[in-house]
Design an enzyme around this catalytic site. Structure first.
Site, short mmCIF file in Angstrom:
data_model
loop_
_atom_site.label_atom_id
_atom_site.label_comp_id
_atom_site.label_asym_id
_atom_site.label_seq_id
_atom_site.Cartn_x
_atom_site.Cartn_y
_atom_site.Cartn_z
N GLY A 133 0.79 -1.22 0.00
CA GLY A 133 0.00 0.00 0.00
C GLY A 133 0.83 1.27 0.00
O GLY A 133 2.04 1.27 -0.24
N HIS B 173 13.76 12.24 33.63
CA HIS B 173 14.54 13.43 33.26
C HIS B 173 15.89 12.97 32.68
O HIS B 173 16.49 12.03 33.19
CB HIS B 173 14.79 14.29 34.49
CG HIS B 173 15.75 15.43 34.24
ND1 HIS B 173 15.35 16.61 33.64
CD2 HIS B 173 17.08 15.55 34.48
CE1 HIS B 173 16.39 17.40 33.53
NE2 HIS B 173 17.46 16.79 34.03
#
Length: 451
Positions: free
Chosen positions: A32, A433
């Site tokens: 596709g 973090h």
């Protein structure tokens, strides 16, 4: 199964595993749009362009390079075409080796509600699944027949760098190609009929994207009310009729990126009684069934999503409902997508404009990427983060992250929305973090009434 895009092969796998016999008909390229002319080749191209851009910025990171940075256009083209070819071969091999699956190559056309002709062969089935995708829309603009032009498909076949690429259309496909080829060394002009780029996005996001592109030397011609084409010696003249600037842009190549249309016009849908809308998209219900019982449309051709991930989700919905006694619905899907310029834009849920249109009271949090530690450390501080929350229920309504890692960080919000988590719940998460995602709770802690 008509078409072997993102939904068809996966559905064939589920059906054959459940003991059904399946015939898959593909007229051209397995995999596709995503595999052949969409996600895989374009993001491979974008990655090559990012590498070129980063090398040019090496001095910003304290890295000194000797000599000129050059782009090998043939190697770039070979790389993206190789990625597509490998994926395409894998999809075809999977289907051809799938027990219970027969693969036919050819053009399928309906001859009756549950009968499809492929060449001289007639296939009949109680259930038929249409997964034929879409292609570039080429509108009848003045002079378009008098000049050569490129679409997203033909541009991927280039193994040279255009001297001056004129991109007609300031939306997702056009912007990705525009930035990539600018980074490869082309002069680039984007011509957009509307007053701003990516008109479905909020104005602050649109303006930030425009700034990113302008900073890289891309020329934007907006409010192009009368786009027209004409030969200009060995080049192509594109008339823009803008409110300011020269009325014509002359380029070596023109890319048309003005939307998509479904591949439904030659399937014989009328012989089956399958309804379509005015643009040719197949009409489906909430379970992706067409107007004819037992016939389903999945992926781009149904107009219910124009992305690989929505096509694959179409497969999941149909498979769950047919094989797992579920009752999944397209309308339960929370929309999410990305724009793969650099930095990328990740989007989920409603935009600010949609929230305002709903009339519901809302809160908004906005943070510039210059205030995101991870972006500062990487030297990539362009963009912004934005979240919208219902002022009464604290439900998360939508978000946009335009910045480094935005296409990945947005999934924390998407997952929270799918789980029904409210803003206070997500606010008390403890992200890692240093990341872009760690600023999501900070955004939620700084919400203000939407003015």
């Amino acid at each position: 199964m008509i078409g072997a895009g993102q939904a068809g092969p996966a559905l064939a796998g589920r059906l054959t595993e459940a003991g059904h016999r399946v015939a898959v008909v593909e007229r051209k390229l397995f995999g596709g749009t995503c595999v052949n002319t969409g996600c895989m080749p374009t993001k491979t191209l974008v990655a090559s362009a990012y590498a070129a851009h980063l090398v040019r910025r090496a001095a910003d990171y304290g890295v000194v390079l000797q000599g000129r940075v050059a782009v090998d256009a043939k190697a770039v083209a070979a790389r993206q075409q190789g990625v597509s070819a490998s994926a395409r071969a894998n999809v075809e091999a999977w289907l051809r080796g799938m027990p219970g699956c027969t693969v036919l190559t050819g053009h399928a056309r309906f001859v009756a509600a549950h009968a499809v002709a492929v060449g001289d062969e007639i296939l009949e089935a109680d259930r038929i699944f249409i997964n034929v995708g879409g292609r570039a829309h080429v509108p009848a603009m003045p002079g378009i027949d008098a000049v050569p032009f490129l679409t997203n498909t033909s541009l991927l076949q280039l193994d040279t760098i255009p001297e001056h690429l004129v991109v007609v259309g300031g939306s997702y496909i056009g912007l990705e190609f525009a930035q990539a080829y600018r980074r490869f060394g082309s002069e680039v002009t984007i011509i957009e009929k509307g007053p701003r780029l990516i008109g479905r996005e909020d104005s602050d996001v649109s303006e930030a994207v425009a700034g990113i592109l302008r900073d890289e030397g891309i020329i934007l011609r907006l409010n192009a009310e009368c786009i027209r084409f004409a030969p200009h010696g060995g080049e192509i003249g594109v008339g823009v009729n803008c409110t300011e600037g020269h009325p014509e842009v002359v380029g070596s190549h023109v890319l048309l990126a003005v939307g998509r249309r479904p591949n439904t016009d030659d399937l014989g849908l009328e012989a089956a009684g399958i309804d379509t809308d005015a643009r040719g998209f197949i009409t489906v219900d909430d379970g992706l069934q067409t107007s004819v019982p037992g016939i389903y449309a999945l992926g781009d051709c149904n107009g219910r999503g124009a992305f690989t991930h929505t096509a694959y989700n179409d497969f999941e919905i149909v498979a769950a409902n047919l094989l797992d006694a579920a009752s999944r619905r397209v309308s339960d899907r929370i929309p999410g997508y990305a724009l793969y310029i650099d930095p990328p834009l990740g989007r989920v849920g409603k935009s600010e404009a949609e929230v305002r249109e709903s009339g519901r009271p809302a809160l908004v949090g906005i943070r510039a990427m210059t205030r995101v530690g991870r972006a500062v450390e990487k030297g990539e501080t362009k963009g912004l983060m934005k979240m919208l929350v219902d002022a009464e229920t604290r439900a998360i309504l939508g978000a946009a992250i335009l910045g480094t890692g935005g296409d990945e960080a947005i999934h924390g919000i998407l997952n929270a929305m799918n789980l029904g988590a409210t803003a206070p719940t997500l606010q008390w998460a403890v992200p890692i973090h240093p990341t872009v995602s760690e600023l999501i709770p900070t955004l939620l802690g700084d919400l203000k009434p939407l003015p």
